[in-house]
Motif scaffolding. Sequence first.
Motif, PDB file in Angstrom:
ATOM      1  N   SER A 209       0.820  -1.221   0.000  1.00  0.00           N
ATOM      2  CA  SER A 209       0.000   0.000   0.000  1.00  0.00           C
ATOM      3  C   SER A 209       0.852   1.269   0.000  1.00  0.00           C
ATOM      4  O   SER A 209       0.374   2.344  -0.349  1.00  0.00           O
ATOM      5  N   LYS A 210       2.113   1.149   0.393  1.00  0.00           N
ATOM      6  CA  LYS A 210       2.998   2.327   0.386  1.00  0.00           C
ATOM      7  C   LYS A 210       3.329   2.757  -1.039  1.00  0.00           C
ATOM      8  O   LYS A 210       3.810   3.860  -1.260  1.00  0.00           O
ATOM      9  N   TYR A 211       3.114   1.866  -1.999  1.00  0.00           N
ATOM     10  CA  TYR A 211       3.574   2.122  -3.373  1.00  0.00           C
ATOM     11  C   TYR A 211       2.418   2.344  -4.353  1.00  0.00           C
ATOM     12  O   TYR A 211       2.585   2.164  -5.551  1.00  0.00           O
ATOM     13  N   LEU A 212       1.267   2.750  -3.823  1.00  0.00           N
ATOM     14  CA  LEU A 212       0.111   2.927  -4.719  1.00  0.00           C
ATOM     15  C   LEU A 212       0.373   4.000  -5.776  1.00  0.00           C
ATOM     16  O   LEU A 212      -0.208   3.975  -6.850  1.00  0.00           O
ATOM     17  N   ASP A 213       1.257   4.961  -5.467  1.00  0.00           N
ATOM     18  CA  ASP A 213       1.587   6.009  -6.441  1.00  0.00           C
ATOM     19  C   ASP A 213       2.876   5.718  -7.194  1.00  0.00           C
ATOM     20  O   ASP A 213       3.439   6.617  -7.826  1.00  0.00           O
ATOM     21  N   ASP A 214       3.361   4.509  -7.096  1.00  0.00           N
ATOM     22  CA  ASP A 214       4.628   4.142  -7.736  1.00  0.00           C
ATOM     23  C   ASP A 214       4.406   2.821  -8.490  1.00  0.00           C
ATOM     24  O   ASP A 214       4.734   1.742  -8.005  1.00  0.00           O
ATOM     25  N   PRO A 215       3.808   2.914  -9.694  1.00  0.00           N
ATOM     26  CA  PRO A 215       3.371   1.697 -10.402  1.00  0.00           C
ATOM     27  C   PRO A 215       4.470   0.662 -10.574  1.00  0.00           C
ATOM     28  O   PRO A 215       4.224  -0.535 -10.488  1.00  0.00           O
ATOM     29  N   LYS A 216       5.680   1.133 -10.820  1.00  0.00           N
ATOM     30  CA  LYS A 216       6.769   0.182 -11.062  1.00  0.00           C
ATOM     31  C   LYS A 216       7.014  -0.673  -9.817  1.00  0.00           C
ATOM     32  O   LYS A 216       7.124  -1.899  -9.896  1.00  0.00           O
ATOM     33  N   ARG A 217       7.097  -0.029  -8.674  1.00  0.00           N
ATOM     34  CA  ARG A 217       7.380  -0.789  -7.450  1.00  0.00           C
ATOM     35  C   ARG A 217       6.162  -1.609  -7.011  1.00  0.00           C
ATOM     36  O   ARG A 217       6.299  -2.694  -6.463  1.00  0.00           O
ATOM     37  N   LEU A 218       4.990  -1.082  -7.304  1.00  0.00           N
ATOM     38  CA  LEU A 218       3.781  -1.861  -6.993  1.00  0.00           C
ATOM     39  C   LEU A 218       3.758  -3.168  -7.813  1.00  0.00           C
ATOM     40  O   LEU A 218       3.343  -4.210  -7.316  1.00  0.00           O
ATOM     41  N   ARG A 219       4.246  -3.078  -9.046  1.00  0.00           N
ATOM     42  CA  ARG A 219       4.290  -4.279  -9.884  1.00  0.00           C
ATOM     43  C   ARG A 219       5.214  -5.338  -9.295  1.00  0.00           C
ATOM     44  O   ARG A 219       4.999  -6.535  -9.469  1.00  0.00           O
TER      45      ARG A 219
END
Length: 249
Positions: A137-147
């Motif tokens: 959830s910390k990476y919702l604005d960081d698509p690459k890391r969310l992937r």
Amino acid sequence: MKVQVYKTFTAEEEETWKILFTNLIEERENLIHPYFKIGLEALGVSEAHTPDLAEVNQRLKAKTGWQGVPVEGLEEGDSFYPGLRDQKFPIGNFLRSKDDLAYTPAPDVFHDLYGHIPFLFEPKYAKFCQEYGALASKYLDDPKRLRMYERLFWFTIEFGLIKTEEGPRIFGAGIVSSKSECHYALSDKPEILPFSIEALAYQEFDIDHIQERLFILENEDQLYDCLAEFDEVVKNADDSKEIPAIMKG
Ligand SMILES: [Fe+2]
């Protein structure tokens, strides 16, 4: 999450449920990690009828604090990961058609309630999923890391294998609800790689085809203890390296 009222199933759907459940007796006994059957039985999920979600949730909440939540369609990351953080697992509020039991257009009650929810009865597994949801959830604005987090989920929670004293077993909920995937996953056909954070963080996958490359855990703790290290890999991801979106089609 677009929470819905849990569906009332038709007589035909009840029949479909019964067929799906009884078709997988042998796989539950012989191919799947024992946590799964323990969870199913403890939650009262059986061939007798489609699961009573209120009863399942009451038993699940008492044991690990989790809840299954009926939703419309596939959850997007924006609600999926915070849902896991809050111990809420989305359940597709429909059952696949009797005409093609092996196919579902999106996660349905059989994939989610039969496949995923029983594992969440195991306290360490449940805690892992919650911690996973909080970190992702910390990476919702960081698509690459969310992937990268998506890949961890895919190759463990959905399609993981695990070593046991009795031999390799299925640990992924995406496999347990499919007879053909159960047998394929433990055959000599897929490429089986040792669980590796670095490898799976960058491993591609195709959501619409059988998984030809799978990762096998040495034991449960290897998964439960991996998050701090995984988050370091994600934080330090090489920004010049592409992490493509999931392939569809
Ligand atoms: Fe799933």
